[in-house]
Design a protein around this motif. Structure first.
Motif, PDB file in Angstrom:
ATOM      1  N   GLU A 120      88.422   4.958  -9.182  1.00  0.00           N
ATOM      2  CA  GLU A 120      87.745   4.619  -7.924  1.00  0.00           C
ATOM      3  C   GLU A 120      87.740   3.113  -7.670  1.00  0.00           C
ATOM      4  OE1 GLU A 120      86.299   5.033 -10.757  1.00  0.00           O
ATOM      5  OE2 GLU A 120      84.727   3.526 -10.906  1.00  0.00           O
ATOM      6  N   GLN A 130      83.590   2.547  -3.744  1.00  0.00           N
ATOM      7  CA  GLN A 130      83.318   3.952  -4.057  1.00  0.00           C
ATOM      8  C   GLN A 130      82.304   4.069  -5.193  1.00  0.00           C
ATOM      9  OE1 GLN A 130      87.431   4.821  -4.540  1.00  0.00           O
ATOM     10  NE2 GLN A 130      87.594   5.860  -2.561  1.00  0.00           N
ATOM     11  N   VAL A 172      80.191   7.630  -4.673  1.00  0.00           N
ATOM     12  CA  VAL A 172      81.126   8.752  -4.468  1.00  0.00           C
ATOM     13  C   VAL A 172      82.216   8.799  -5.555  1.00  0.00           C
ATOM     14  CG1 VAL A 172      80.738   8.831  -1.967  1.00  0.00           C
ATOM     15  CG2 VAL A 172      82.617   7.437  -2.862  1.00  0.00           C
ATOM     16  N   PHE A 175      82.576  10.041  -8.553  1.00  0.00           N
ATOM     17  CA  PHE A 175      82.951  11.291  -9.220  1.00  0.00           C
ATOM     18  C   PHE A 175      83.687  12.236  -8.260  1.00  0.00           C
ATOM     19  CE2 PHE A 175      79.331   9.713 -11.754  1.00  0.00           C
ATOM     20  CZ  PHE A 175      79.995   9.547 -12.970  1.00  0.00           C
ATOM     21  N   ASP A 176      83.188  12.323  -7.024  1.00  0.00           N
ATOM     22  CA  ASP A 176      83.869  13.171  -6.028  1.00  0.00           C
ATOM     23  C   ASP A 176      85.287  12.681  -5.787  1.00  0.00           C
ATOM     24  OD1 ASP A 176      81.693  14.703  -5.716  1.00  0.00           O
ATOM     25  OD2 ASP A 176      80.997  13.778  -3.841  1.00  0.00           O
ATOM     26  N   PHE A 177      85.432  11.356  -5.723  1.00  0.00           N
ATOM     27  CA  PHE A 177      86.745  10.779  -5.437  1.00  0.00           C
ATOM     28  C   PHE A 177      87.741  11.103  -6.553  1.00  0.00           C
ATOM     29  CE2 PHE A 177      89.846   7.274  -5.573  1.00  0.00           C
ATOM     30  CZ  PHE A 177      90.368   7.392  -4.303  1.00  0.00           C
ATOM     31  N   LYS A 188      87.520  13.472  -8.765  1.00  0.00           N
ATOM     32  CA  LYS A 188      87.718  14.927  -8.820  1.00  0.00           C
ATOM     33  C   LYS A 188      88.794  15.357  -7.816  1.00  0.00           C
ATOM     34  CE  LYS A 188      85.215  19.217  -8.991  1.00  0.00           C
ATOM     35  NZ  LYS A 188      84.008  19.963  -8.826  1.00  0.00           N
ATOM     36  N   THR A 189      88.745  14.795  -6.607  1.00  0.00           N
ATOM     37  CA  THR A 189      89.759  15.127  -5.599  1.00  0.00           C
ATOM     38  C   THR A 189      91.140  14.656  -6.058  1.00  0.00           C
ATOM     39  OG1 THR A 189      88.100  14.945  -3.875  1.00  0.00           O
ATOM     40  CG2 THR A 189      90.391  14.833  -3.151  1.00  0.00           C
ATOM     41  N   GLN A 190      91.202  13.463  -6.646  1.00  0.00           N
ATOM     42  CA  GLN A 190      92.508  12.989  -7.158  1.00  0.00           C
ATOM     43  C   GLN A 190      93.069  13.984  -8.167  1.00  0.00           C
ATOM     44  OE1 GLN A 190      91.520   8.966  -8.584  1.00  0.00           O
ATOM     45  NE2 GLN A 190      92.776   8.136  -6.923  1.00  0.00           N
ATOM     46  N   GLU A 201      92.209  17.299  -8.535  1.00  0.00           N
ATOM     47  CA  GLU A 201      92.479  18.622  -7.942  1.00  0.00           C
ATOM     48  C   GLU A 201      93.745  18.605  -7.098  1.00  0.00           C
ATOM     49  OE1 GLU A 201      87.943  20.418  -7.835  1.00  0.00           O
ATOM     50  OE2 GLU A 201      88.785  19.553  -6.002  1.00  0.00           O
ATOM     51  N   THR A 237      86.020  18.344 -15.538  1.00  0.00           N
ATOM     52  CA  THR A 237      86.752  18.841 -14.361  1.00  0.00           C
ATOM     53  C   THR A 237      87.976  19.645 -14.807  1.00  0.00           C
ATOM     54  OG1 THR A 237      86.003  16.915 -13.122  1.00  0.00           O
ATOM     55  CG2 THR A 237      87.892  18.102 -12.212  1.00  0.00           C
ATOM     56  N   GLU A 282      86.952  23.051 -15.771  1.00  0.00           N
ATOM     57  CA  GLU A 282      86.733  23.891 -14.580  1.00  0.00           C
ATOM     58  C   GLU A 282      88.059  24.336 -13.961  1.00  0.00           C
ATOM     59  OE1 GLU A 282      82.697  21.441 -13.447  1.00  0.00           O
ATOM     60  OE2 GLU A 282      84.360  21.413 -12.011  1.00  0.00           O
TER      61      GLU A 282
END
Ligand code: PGA
Length: 248
Positions: A128, A132, A137, A139-141, A143-145, A147, A192, A195
């Motif tokens: 990040e 960020q 944000v 962790f969300d950022f 995680k999206t990278q 996924e 992540t 998951e």
């Protein structure tokens, strides 16, 4: 049991003579080490390094690759071309490529898939920016990278991907993440991956930290449970410094 893996990222430094001098010095220093190491160099140095590191156990990596097999893509280099000269690793999605060369999670994903169909192991970067982190944000950022970057990649294949967590604010700034900050994100990355895949798969994946790693801070970073290695920029340019990091 994950074997620590330290990779150097030379970025746009070192001509052939400089790469040669580094390799000759470094292979002597590295002898007898059981920590895995590689140098990711400019394209023009790869052939030289592959030849000089032959039989030493030291890997050689590229810093980018194109995702198409071949074609009219002026200025690009294919996976097959790297494989042909004996390259072992390739960095994908470094923040400098995302920032200056329009690399996206989608192109990262295409490059990973192409590399995973070859003998070359990808080193996939994520991390990040300061804004960020400050706005919460982070962790969300990341995680999206993960996924989007790993979309459609099987559990068997993902085990060959090295993940490098590199907070952008710590790259080349001298401002290292604290060991706790680095560990917190690397643990989140592993969670992540559990998951997305399963525990056994996530357990095998090498997660590196990168961003101002140097001899003075290597051991406190490497001694964290979820950090299995480092991606080292500036401090990989001198053989003695890089070796000190490997000897953490
Ligand atoms: P740095 O670079 O070690 O010079 O901060 C790390 C990287 O960009 O991979």
């Amino acid at each position: 049991m994950r074997i620590p893996f330290i990779a150097g990222n030379w970025k746009m430094f070192k001509n052939r003579a400089e790469a040669e001098a580094f390799a000759l010095e470094f292979k002597d220093l590295y002898q007898g080490t059981d920590i895995r190491a590689a140098i990711c160099a400019p394209f023009t140095d790869l052939d030289t390094l592959v030849k000089l590191f032959e039989g030493t156990g030291i890997g050689v990596g590229a810093q980018n690759v194109h995702f198409e097999e071949e074609g009219a893509f002026t200025g690009e280099v294919s996976v097959r071309m790297l494989e042909d000269i004996g390259v072992d690793y390739c960095i994908v999605g470094h923040s400098e490529r995302r920032q200056y060369f329009a690399e996206t999670n989608e192109t990262v994903n295409l490059k990973l898939k192409k590399l995973l169909a070859s003998s070359i192991r990808p080193i996939m970067c994520c991390g990040e920016s300061l804004e960020q982190r400050d706005s919460g944000v982070l962790f969300d950022f990341v995680k999206t990278q993960l996924e989007e970057g790993l979309a459609g990649i099987s559990a068997d294949d993902v085990k060959r991907v090295v993940i490098a967590y590199e907070p952008i604010w710590a790259i080349g700034t001298g401002r290292t993440a604290t060991p706790e900050q680095a560990e917190e994100m690397c643990a989140f990355i592993r969670k992540t991956l559990i998951e997305m895949y399963d525990e056994e798969t996530a357990d095998e994946i090498i997660i590196q930290y990168g961003g101002s790693v140097k001899p003075a801070n290597a051991s406190e970073i490497m001694n964290q449970d979820e950090i299995d290695g480092a991606l080292v920029g500036g401090a990989s340019l001198k053989a003695a410094d890089f070796m000190q990091i490997i000897d953490f």
